[in-house]
Design an enzyme around this catalytic site. Sequence first.
Site, PDB file in Angstrom:
ATOM      1  N   GLU A  53       0.030  28.291 -39.481  1.00  0.00           N
ATOM      2  CA  GLU A  53      -0.096  29.747 -39.637  1.00  0.00           C
ATOM      3  C   GLU A  53      -0.598  30.340 -38.336  1.00  0.00           C
ATOM      4  O   GLU A  53      -1.521  29.797 -37.711  1.00  0.00           O
ATOM      5  CB  GLU A  53      -1.056  30.092 -40.773  1.00  0.00           C
ATOM      6  N   GLU A  74      -5.507  40.494 -37.529  1.00  0.00           N
ATOM      7  CA  GLU A  74      -6.140  40.734 -38.820  1.00  0.00           C
ATOM      8  C   GLU A  74      -7.336  41.646 -38.596  1.00  0.00           C
ATOM      9  O   GLU A  74      -8.025  41.567 -37.570  1.00  0.00           O
ATOM     10  CB  GLU A  74      -6.613  39.429 -39.462  1.00  0.00           C
TER      11      GLU A  74
END
Length: 269
Positions: A149, A154
């Site tokens: 990932e 974020e």
Amino acid sequence: MLKTNHYLVFQKKYKFIKLIILILIIALKVSAQSWKLVWSDEFEKTALDMTKWNYEKGGGGWGNNELEFYTDKKMNIDVLNGQLMIIARNESYKGFNYSSARINTKNLYTCRYGKIEARIKFPIGQGLWPAFWMLGQNIDTVGWPACGELDIMEHVNSESRIYGTMHWDKEGYIKAGGSTFYDSMFYHVYSLEWNPNDLEWSIDGIPYLKECIEIADKRKKAEAFHKSFYILLNLAVGGNWCGNPDQSTIFPDTMYVDYVRVYVKSPGK
């Protein structure tokens, strides 16, 4: 003494000339390569381009104890005036108290290495968790985190901080990455430069994190990052990391995406 002074002056000039030559060599090497755009969505249509994106629908926490149900409703995801809008709402929907949207390019577009970037403005509020990220295309066969990932951007809650992270399996779950303080109230370009040796995260073209994981080194067991990944965009509500919304959280609130682009390096002419 006079000769010695002249010699020292000569030495300084010589070192300076060597430095200039070195800088010019590096500049020539950099200019010999340029970024070539190979895939993008500028969100210029009147609806989401389904040749490029899939909706991910459902609830159940998504492994993070999130509180939303992801839908394909126009009230949660829309394209208007060249912008993708992902809208989180405080509403009762299929047994959940919140709704939002999550999309991906799985089986439609994948990439391996390159520069992946998006221009984004995201909401600020307790319990809101917008993300621009990537997963290994082989997730259905090897699972997570073995697929790998890459979190390009974020943000959680009301922090003035942006996070970039990589997750993988090294005889067990492992992650690496970091964050930087940044004004998160406005549009910014969030980028990841991914090459066979390392990864570099940038905001508005300014690098803030370089993970020298040496992903080419087999001892790091980072083979996942030499395979194809697909792109995701979502706006989560609640979860293990950000916690739940509270009375200060404003709904509905929107994550705006101006574009998503992928580049590869090509030799200069």
